[in-house]
Design an enzyme around this catalytic site. Sequence first.
Site, PDB file in Angstrom:
ATOM      1  CB  CYS A 116      -1.835   7.151   1.009  1.00 23.57           C
ATOM      2  SG  CYS A 116      -3.179   6.233   1.778  1.00 23.57           S
ATOM      3  CD  GLU A 170      -3.013  -0.977   0.312  1.00 21.79           C
ATOM      4  OE1 GLU A 170      -3.157   0.104  -0.282  1.00 21.79           O
ATOM      5  OE2 GLU A 170      -3.752  -1.953   0.121  1.00 21.79           O
TER       6      GLU A 170
HETATM    7  P1  NAP Z   1       7.992   5.424   4.769  1.00 15.45           P
HETATM    8  O1  NAP Z   1       9.116   6.339   4.998  1.00 15.45           O
HETATM    9  O2  NAP Z   1       7.966   4.612   3.537  1.00 15.45           O
HETATM   10  O3  NAP Z   1       7.904   4.486   6.055  1.00 15.45           O
HETATM   11  C1  NAP Z   1       6.899   3.525   6.220  1.00 15.45           C
HETATM   12  C2  NAP Z   1       7.400   2.455   7.148  1.00 15.45           C
HETATM   13  O4  NAP Z   1       8.469   1.770   6.515  1.00 15.45           O
HETATM   14  C3  NAP Z   1       7.950   2.988   8.469  1.00 15.45           C
HETATM   15  O5  NAP Z   1       7.643   2.073   9.490  1.00 15.45           O
HETATM   16  C4  NAP Z   1       9.440   3.013   8.187  1.00 15.45           C
HETATM   17  O6  NAP Z   1      10.255   3.010   9.318  1.00 15.45           O
HETATM   18  C5  NAP Z   1       9.586   1.746   7.377  1.00 15.45           C
HETATM   19  N1  NAP Z   1      10.833   1.658   6.608  1.00 15.45           N
HETATM   20  C6  NAP Z   1      11.525   2.644   6.003  1.00 15.45           C
HETATM   21  N2  NAP Z   1      12.630   2.136   5.427  1.00 15.45           N
HETATM   22  C7  NAP Z   1      12.626   0.801   5.666  1.00 15.45           C
HETATM   23  C8  NAP Z   1      13.513  -0.262   5.337  1.00 15.45           C
HETATM   24  N3  NAP Z   1      14.619  -0.080   4.642  1.00 15.45           N
HETATM   25  N4  NAP Z   1      13.194  -1.498   5.755  1.00 15.45           N
HETATM   26  C9  NAP Z   1      12.074  -1.715   6.463  1.00 15.45           C
HETATM   27  N5  NAP Z   1      11.209  -0.749   6.817  1.00 15.45           N
HETATM   28  C10 NAP Z   1      11.480   0.504   6.410  1.00 15.45           C
HETATM   29  O7  NAP Z   1       6.594   6.203   4.785  1.00 15.45           O
HETATM   30  P2  NAP Z   1       6.055   7.220   5.887  1.00 15.45           P
HETATM   31  O8  NAP Z   1       6.690   8.532   5.666  1.00 15.45           O
HETATM   32  O9  NAP Z   1       6.123   6.627   7.243  1.00 15.45           O
HETATM   33  O10 NAP Z   1       4.515   7.244   5.488  1.00 15.45           O
HETATM   34  C11 NAP Z   1       4.021   8.048   4.498  1.00 15.45           C
HETATM   35  C12 NAP Z   1       3.867   7.280   3.209  1.00 15.45           C
HETATM   36  O11 NAP Z   1       2.973   6.176   3.405  1.00 15.45           O
HETATM   37  C13 NAP Z   1       3.228   8.101   2.120  1.00 15.45           C
HETATM   38  O12 NAP Z   1       3.855   7.881   0.903  1.00 15.45           O
HETATM   39  C14 NAP Z   1       1.787   7.599   2.096  1.00 15.45           C
HETATM   40  O13 NAP Z   1       1.139   7.807   0.863  1.00 15.45           O
HETATM   41  C15 NAP Z   1       1.990   6.160   2.385  1.00 15.45           C
HETATM   42  N6  NAP Z   1       0.747   5.556   2.867  1.00 15.45           N
HETATM   43  C16 NAP Z   1       0.067   4.721   2.033  1.00 15.45           C
HETATM   44  C17 NAP Z   1      -1.129   4.173   2.445  1.00 15.45           C
HETATM   45  C18 NAP Z   1      -1.890   3.251   1.544  1.00 15.45           C
HETATM   46  O14 NAP Z   1      -2.757   2.526   2.053  1.00 15.45           O
HETATM   47  N7  NAP Z   1      -1.649   3.219   0.247  1.00 15.45           N
HETATM   48  C19 NAP Z   1      -1.640   4.467   3.715  1.00 15.45           C
HETATM   49  C20 NAP Z   1      -0.925   5.329   4.549  1.00 15.45           C
HETATM   50  C21 NAP Z   1       0.278   5.865   4.100  1.00 15.45           C
HETATM   51  P3  NAP Z   1      11.368   4.199   9.483  1.00 15.45           P
HETATM   52  O15 NAP Z   1      10.590   5.448   9.567  1.00 15.45           O
HETATM   53  O16 NAP Z   1      12.127   3.842  10.694  1.00 15.45           O
HETATM   54  O17 NAP Z   1      12.250   4.204   8.293  1.00 15.45           O
END
Ligand code: NAP
Length: 479
Positions: A285, A251
């Site tokens: 998102c 997602e």
């Molecule tokens: P993110 O930076 O991609 O982080 C999401 C999760 O992934 C966090 O728990 C993060 O932990 C982890 N993560 C990052 N790098 C990783 C790695 N190398 N290995 C394993 N895990 C890793 O996103 P965010 O800033 O938290 O959230 C915003 C994004 O989520 C936006 O793009 C939004 O559109 C998307 N989103 C999508 C949906 C959907 O249903 N389509 C719903 C909600 C949000 P760390 O922060 O410690 O890196």
Amino acid sequence: MTDTPTQLFIGGAWVDAGDGATMPVDDPATGEILCHVADAGAKDAKLAEDAAVQAQEEWARTAPRARSEILRRAHELILERTDELAHLMTSEMGKPLAEARGEVAYAAEFFRWFSEEAVRIDGGHGVLPDGRNRMLLSRRPVGPCLLITPWNFPLAMGTRKIGPAIAAGCTMILKPAPQTPLSSLALAAILKEAGLPDGVLNVVTTSRAGEVCEPLLRGGRIRKLSFTGSTQVGRLLLAQSAEAVVRTSMELGGNAPFVVFEDADLDKAVNGAMVAKMRNMGEACTAANRFFVHSSVAEEFGRRLAERMGALVVGPGTRDGVDVGPLIDRVGRAKVEELVADAVERGARVLVGGRTPEGPGCFYPPTVLTDVASDSRLMDTEIFGPVAAILTFDDEDEVIRRANDTPWGLVGYVFTEGLDRALSVSERLEVGMVGLNTGLVSNPAAPFGGVKQSGLGREGGRVGIDEFLEYQYVAMPVR
Ligand code: NAP
């Protein structure tokens, strides 16, 4: 805050990180540290994996009704504790209390929905076309899962994954975002109280996501990754999952178009825009990112939207009457500031907002920009803040082409009073979900997800549990 767990949850026990490491959790409204939680490393992740792998076989054999009842009890416990959970979420994430209460209800509903699905996992039996063989078809849990969630919906992104995993009979490791670990830890405590057996859910909070998750994905024991987050991180995790051929659900990010045709009801369109843009301070998102408004109604739409946005009260989410809380952190706010500055440099006019307030906390005012140039950076970047960017169009084909001109395809919003147009435009938008004369699409009973680089698979709805099940077919000769 005093009885909120702050340790790792492994094998049904609360434990410190093996090396004793902790990490701070900040209040985005003040910048102050709320508390410290355990900061897991790779060794802790391995222990969580051991617990999930050990619990898998017995959990898969547990009666579907028993799994269903656990989810049902957890649903009730979450609702009973709405206020407590909402305060916790607001303190670590910033959203106003009213929105946090809404998220608690939304999050709980995933558990009720999947408690109902747990007992409806079907199979099949039949004679094959050759008449000589039979087929027995059953559905089995995919196995131990890794669930990775973002900070923007701290409780609901967890229950949307944990609910179907429990219903399907999978064990799991949840790794929440480091900004919002408390909601996930509180959820684990509720599931334990609801009777979830030890080892079925393990929660690993960490500031070292890569170090913790990569070995799990490459190791061959985790059979499923369900990830919600940015497209950039999703791509990296897909690559890591390829090695052990881990099944994935993704997602990812969005860049939602919000299209207002000349025959739209402008009251509906402005109401829809307020929801599609301002839910969660724009940190969703599904947030409308690009407003395409027919040139004949653009001025009126912009004026009305600016009036509504300008009337919103910005402040700490815990304060009564506040509509808009702080953004998640300074990095998130700096990104919004840069995107607005870039748009203004390229000719956008600021109808309201646009200036970062002085003082502590990561606040940013509701902002409406009009005359936004198509080459502005916010056209191909998720704004993730309370900024509505308006562009105009004159022709239906043209606006569909522009709306689809993006690598993302999560959701689109269409406002028109014409039935033919409503359906044909919905069909032509390259998105997984469409809001037709509404700014809200999320619902536990509907399949949530995107196309193109917005993701793979669906969460919620009848199909949500499929992501956690595998088919097994047994062939047997007819005697
Ligand atoms: P993110 O930076 O991609 O982080 C999401 C999760 O992934 C966090 O728990 C993060 O932990 C982890 N993560 C990052 N790098 C990783 C790695 N190398 N290995 C394993 N895990 C890793 O996103 P965010 O800033 O938290 O959230 C915003 C994004 O989520 C936006 O793009 C939004 O559109 C998307 N989103 C999508 C949906 C959907 O249903 N389509 C719903 C909600 C949000 P760390 O922060 O410690 O890196």
